[in-house]
Design a protein around this motif. Sequence first.
Motif, PDB file in Angstrom:
ATOM      1  N   ASP A   8       0.804  -1.220   0.000  1.00  0.00           N
ATOM      2  CA  ASP A   8       0.000   0.000   0.000  1.00  0.00           C
ATOM      3  C   ASP A   8       0.838   1.272   0.000  1.00  0.00           C
ATOM      4  O   ASP A   8       0.280   2.373   0.061  1.00  0.00           O
ATOM      5  CB  ASP A   8      -0.921   0.016   1.235  1.00  0.00           C
ATOM      6  CG  ASP A   8      -2.030  -1.023   1.132  1.00  0.00           C
ATOM      7  OD1 ASP A   8      -2.490  -1.290   0.012  1.00  0.00           O
ATOM      8  OD2 ASP A   8      -2.422  -1.568   2.181  1.00  0.00           O
ATOM      9  N   LYS A  37      -0.096   4.788  -1.673  1.00  0.00           N
ATOM     10  CA  LYS A  37      -1.537   4.902  -1.920  1.00  0.00           C
ATOM     11  C   LYS A  37      -2.175   5.874  -0.929  1.00  0.00           C
ATOM     12  O   LYS A  37      -1.715   6.017   0.206  1.00  0.00           O
ATOM     13  CB  LYS A  37      -2.216   3.534  -1.782  1.00  0.00           C
ATOM     14  CG  LYS A  37      -1.874   2.528  -2.860  1.00  0.00           C
ATOM     15  CD  LYS A  37      -2.659   1.238  -2.641  1.00  0.00           C
ATOM     16  CE  LYS A  37      -2.377   0.204  -3.711  1.00  0.00           C
ATOM     17  NZ  LYS A  37      -3.145  -1.059  -3.483  1.00  0.00           N
ATOM     18  N   SER A  60      -7.755   8.537  -6.274  1.00  0.00           N
ATOM     19  CA  SER A  60      -6.624   7.644  -5.995  1.00  0.00           C
ATOM     20  C   SER A  60      -5.321   8.174  -6.599  1.00  0.00           C
ATOM     21  O   SER A  60      -4.231   7.804  -6.160  1.00  0.00           O
ATOM     22  CB  SER A  60      -6.910   6.244  -6.546  1.00  0.00           C
ATOM     23  OG  SER A  60      -6.938   6.248  -7.965  1.00  0.00           O
TER      24      SER A  60
END
Length: 254
Positions: free
Chosen positions: A95, A98, A239
């Motif tokens: 991750d 992110k 995102s």
Amino acid sequence: MDNTSIITQVANPKEEESISSSQDKVSQSNSSLKKHRSRSIFSPFFCCFRNYNDYHVEPPPANNKTLSLPPPPEENGSPPKPPAKFLLPEVSIADYGKNCVVIDLDETLVHKIKKCFFIQVYVLKRPHVDEFLQKMGELFECVLFTASLAKYADPVADLLDKWGVFRARLFRESCVFHRGNYVKDLSRLGRELQKVIIVDNSPASYIFHPENAVPVQSWFDDMTDTELLDLIPLFEGLSKEEDVYSPLQTLRNR
């Protein structure tokens, strides 16, 4: 209603506590109950008619040592300062880089229906919740954050999240009790706030950080609802943002 929308039946923790208390009293006065069996047979179920609210509640009594209260607000009513130890662990390698999306449970992803006589909770999935969660898991570091008790929310999350989307789960004890509400203080997560988004149906839940919110309509039983599906393009754009404040401000202005 489509039975596939019912994901589980779990015991209602509020009712279980009431039933357990009633059963203790029954065992302590067993001989008395034998004499009055006819008038007390339904007593364990009276508690079901109380109206419980996960968000707007009074704080438990201070002398109850079995309950753990969330951190209280400061005297002047301002949000508590971030703790020395954050709620989330370090970001995983998968991750890294992110943005973080914090997702509510009740009335955002599911709706629970209390069945009084059986002391159970039936949980209905919001339409398109599967597609929504899978996409969130691809794009973000996802965290479940609910003001519900873990005893109810954890087994629901087990059945709802078949793909391991939620990297962490936070429950009522991780909230801040502030002016009669359980608030999700994003500064306690341990993530850069400009990279955090909260998805929640209750504005009281993100009152400390409204600039980080993507509000959603509360969902109960409308099986034609498409809000989660409609939100996917928005999150695909978020995102890619290094700072989510500007696009979220544009969303609020609309």
